[in-house]
Design a protein around this motif. Sequence first.
Motif, PDB file in Angstrom:
ATOM      1  N   PHE A 290       0.863  -1.177   0.000  1.00 36.81           N
ATOM      2  CA  PHE A 290       0.000   0.000   0.000  1.00 36.81           C
ATOM      3  C   PHE A 290       0.899   1.227   0.000  1.00 36.81           C
ATOM      4  CE2 PHE A 290      -4.486   1.273   1.364  1.00 36.81           C
ATOM      5  CZ  PHE A 290      -4.327   2.595   0.971  1.00 36.81           C
ATOM      6  N   GLY A 291       1.249   1.684  -1.199  1.00 31.33           N
ATOM      7  CA  GLY A 291       2.102   2.850  -1.350  1.00 31.33           C
ATOM      8  C   GLY A 291       1.319   4.009  -1.937  1.00 31.33           C
ATOM      9  N   ALA A 292       2.051   4.958  -2.525  1.00 32.92           N
ATOM     10  CA  ALA A 292       1.430   6.189  -3.033  1.00 32.92           C
ATOM     11  C   ALA A 292       0.415   5.904  -4.145  1.00 32.92           C
ATOM     12  CB  ALA A 292       2.520   7.133  -3.540  1.00 32.92           C
ATOM     13  N   ASN A 293       0.717   4.953  -5.032  1.00 33.37           N
ATOM     14  CA  ASN A 293      -0.202   4.655  -6.136  1.00 33.37           C
ATOM     15  C   ASN A 293      -1.525   4.094  -5.626  1.00 33.37           C
ATOM     16  OD1 ASN A 293       1.642   5.494  -8.003  1.00 33.37           O
ATOM     17  ND2 ASN A 293       2.350   3.424  -8.539  1.00 33.37           N
ATOM     18  N   THR A 294      -1.422   3.235  -4.621  1.00 30.81           N
ATOM     19  CA  THR A 294      -2.641   2.643  -4.061  1.00 30.81           C
ATOM     20  C   THR A 294      -3.452   3.712  -3.344  1.00 30.81           C
ATOM     21  OG1 THR A 294      -1.476   0.547  -3.807  1.00 30.81           O
ATOM     22  CG2 THR A 294      -3.527   0.802  -2.575  1.00 30.81           C
ATOM     23  N   GLU A 295      -2.769   4.565  -2.595  1.00 28.75           N
ATOM     24  CA  GLU A 295      -3.478   5.633  -1.883  1.00 28.75           C
ATOM     25  C   GLU A 295      -4.220   6.542  -2.872  1.00 28.75           C
ATOM     26  OE1 GLU A 295      -1.213   8.813   0.032  1.00 28.75           O
ATOM     27  OE2 GLU A 295      -2.443   8.502   1.816  1.00 28.75           O
ATOM     28  N   LYS A 296      -3.558   6.858  -3.975  1.00 33.33           N
ATOM     29  CA  LYS A 296      -4.173   7.714  -4.995  1.00 33.33           C
ATOM     30  C   LYS A 296      -5.420   7.036  -5.572  1.00 33.33           C
ATOM     31  CE  LYS A 296      -2.843   9.908  -9.416  1.00 33.33           C
ATOM     32  NZ  LYS A 296      -3.342   8.953 -10.430  1.00 33.33           N
ATOM     33  N   ALA A 297      -5.293   5.740  -5.872  1.00 32.51           N
ATOM     34  CA  ALA A 297      -6.431   5.007  -6.445  1.00 32.51           C
ATOM     35  C   ALA A 297      -7.583   4.905  -5.449  1.00 32.51           C
ATOM     36  CB  ALA A 297      -5.979   3.619  -6.893  1.00 32.51           C
ATOM     37  N   VAL A 298      -7.255   4.743  -4.168  1.00 34.86           N
ATOM     38  CA  VAL A 298      -8.300   4.675  -3.134  1.00 34.86           C
ATOM     39  C   VAL A 298      -9.041   6.003  -3.061  1.00 34.86           C
ATOM     40  CG1 VAL A 298      -8.718   4.528  -0.640  1.00 34.86           C
ATOM     41  CG2 VAL A 298      -7.232   2.854  -1.753  1.00 34.86           C
ATOM     42  N   LYS A 299      -8.289   7.102  -3.060  1.00 32.94           N
ATOM     43  CA  LYS A 299      -8.927   8.427  -2.973  1.00 32.94           C
ATOM     44  C   LYS A 299      -9.828   8.678  -4.185  1.00 32.94           C
ATOM     45  CE  LYS A 299      -5.583  10.754   0.016  1.00 32.94           C
ATOM     46  NZ  LYS A 299      -4.443  11.685   0.098  1.00 32.94           N
ATOM     47  N   GLU A 300      -9.366   8.268  -5.359  1.00 28.91           N
ATOM     48  CA  GLU A 300     -10.194   8.440  -6.568  1.00 28.91           C
ATOM     49  C   GLU A 300     -11.471   7.607  -6.467  1.00 28.91           C
ATOM     50  OE1 GLU A 300      -6.421   9.322  -9.576  1.00 28.91           O
ATOM     51  OE2 GLU A 300      -7.512   7.426  -9.728  1.00 28.91           O
ATOM     52  N   PHE A 301     -11.313   6.384  -5.971  1.00 29.81           N
ATOM     53  CA  PHE A 301     -12.476   5.510  -5.801  1.00 29.81           C
ATOM     54  C   PHE A 301     -13.452   6.122  -4.798  1.00 29.81           C
ATOM     55  CE2 PHE A 301     -14.733   2.215  -3.463  1.00 29.81           C
ATOM     56  CZ  PHE A 301     -15.297   1.473  -4.482  1.00 29.81           C
ATOM     57  N   GLN A 302     -12.914   6.632  -3.704  1.00 31.18           N
ATOM     58  CA  GLN A 302     -13.778   7.224  -2.667  1.00 31.18           C
ATOM     59  C   GLN A 302     -14.533   8.436  -3.217  1.00 31.18           C
ATOM     60  OE1 GLN A 302     -10.592   7.621   0.249  1.00 31.18           O
ATOM     61  NE2 GLN A 302     -11.498   6.019   1.524  1.00 31.18           N
ATOM     62  N   THR A 303     -13.827   9.279  -3.953  1.00 28.40           N
ATOM     63  CA  THR A 303     -14.469  10.464  -4.539  1.00 28.40           C
ATOM     64  C   THR A 303     -15.586  10.047  -5.494  1.00 28.40           C
ATOM     65  OG1 THR A 303     -12.433  11.727  -4.353  1.00 28.40           O
ATOM     66  CG2 THR A 303     -14.052  12.533  -5.940  1.00 28.40           C
ATOM     67  N   ALA A 304     -15.298   9.047  -6.322  1.00 25.85           N
ATOM     68  CA  ALA A 304     -16.277   8.587  -7.313  1.00 25.85           C
ATOM     69  C   ALA A 304     -17.502   7.943  -6.666  1.00 25.85           C
ATOM     70  CB  ALA A 304     -15.613   7.606  -8.271  1.00 25.85           C
ATOM     71  N   HIS A 305     -17.347   7.492  -5.411  1.00 28.00           N
ATOM     72  CA  HIS A 305     -18.452   6.808  -4.739  1.00 28.00           C
ATOM     73  C   HIS A 305     -19.036   7.626  -3.590  1.00 28.00           C
ATOM     74  CE1 HIS A 305     -16.775   3.568  -7.130  1.00 28.00           C
ATOM     75  NE2 HIS A 305     -17.931   2.953  -6.982  1.00 28.00           N
ATOM     76  N   GLY A 306     -18.743   8.926  -3.578  1.00 27.14           N
ATOM     77  CA  GLY A 306     -19.351   9.806  -2.585  1.00 27.14           C
ATOM     78  C   GLY A 306     -18.872   9.567  -1.167  1.00 27.14           C
ATOM     79  N   LEU A 307     -17.650   9.018  -1.030  1.00 28.87           N
ATOM     80  CA  LEU A 307     -17.095   8.761   0.305  1.00 28.87           C
ATOM     81  C   LEU A 307     -16.028   9.811   0.614  1.00 28.87           C
ATOM     82  CD1 LEU A 307     -16.643   4.943  -0.292  1.00 28.87           C
ATOM     83  CD2 LEU A 307     -18.296   5.938   1.296  1.00 28.87           C
ATOM     84  N   THR A 308     -15.721   9.973   1.889  1.00 31.88           N
ATOM     85  CA  THR A 308     -14.653  10.891   2.278  1.00 31.88           C
ATOM     86  C   THR A 308     -13.330  10.397   1.694  1.00 31.88           C
ATOM     87  OG1 THR A 308     -15.820  11.272   4.346  1.00 31.88           O
ATOM     88  CG2 THR A 308     -13.520  11.981   4.252  1.00 31.88           C
ATOM     89  N   ALA A 309     -12.686  11.247   0.897  1.00 34.28           N
ATOM     90  CA  ALA A 309     -11.470  10.816   0.187  1.00 34.28           C
ATOM     91  C   ALA A 309     -10.250  10.958   1.089  1.00 34.28           C
ATOM     92  CB  ALA A 309     -11.306  11.617  -1.097  1.00 34.28           C
TER      93      ALA A 309
END
Length: 220
Positions: A185-204
């Motif tokens: 779980f590095g920077a790329n994963t964190e970025k993808a998680v934040k994008e996923f959260q934003t796209a699903h209306g979750l706190t990024a």
Amino acid sequence: MISPYKNTFRVSQAYRHLRSDGTYHQGYDLVGIGDKHIYSPVYGTVIRAGWECATLPKKGFGQRVVLRVGCTNYYMYFGHLSQINVAAGQKLKPGDLIGVEGSTGHSTGSHLHWEIRINDIKTGYVSVYHYAGIPNMPGSAAYTSNWAAEIFGPGNLKKPTSGYPQRLYNSALQGALGINQDGVFGANTEKAVKEFQTAHGLTADGIVGTQTKAALSKLF
Ligand SMILES: [Zn+2]
């Protein structure tokens, strides 16, 4: 807990049980109660599927499937199957059917031998117990895993984590996100998680907690 059964199962032999020949049992033996179908709990690739030794059907794991978890160095073994529904090279996602529990190979009754190794070698055993969280005690107690939420492990996933068993939980997360499954779980994963959260209306916030896990589990 994480298990290869979608329905109820029990533990028939514990991980690290000391056998009569002085060796340790390096996986769980699990028995499906009613439903004997075995499913992949991970995003992975089938490395081997078939008899451990076709001319000696009572040898070792009998009919077995070996899965590589993502692009990690972790391999899952599913032994003693009566039926195999996958072929080498096939990519699996959580919930895909692997086969049916059985008693092929060195076995005295229908069960699944489930084991995890690092680097696909016989000395590479790691604790399936710490990954799966199934109580490490043989008996008649019946368990059911919650497939949707639990394949990402019991705690929050966040940067930076690797090591075992977090690497396997991270790999499940990366598989769901469709990114490289190195289990770190590095920077790329964190970025993808934040994008996923934003796209699903979750706190990024980049932290994979209960709500993000629930949203991710709708992807498989
Ligand atoms: Zn076993």
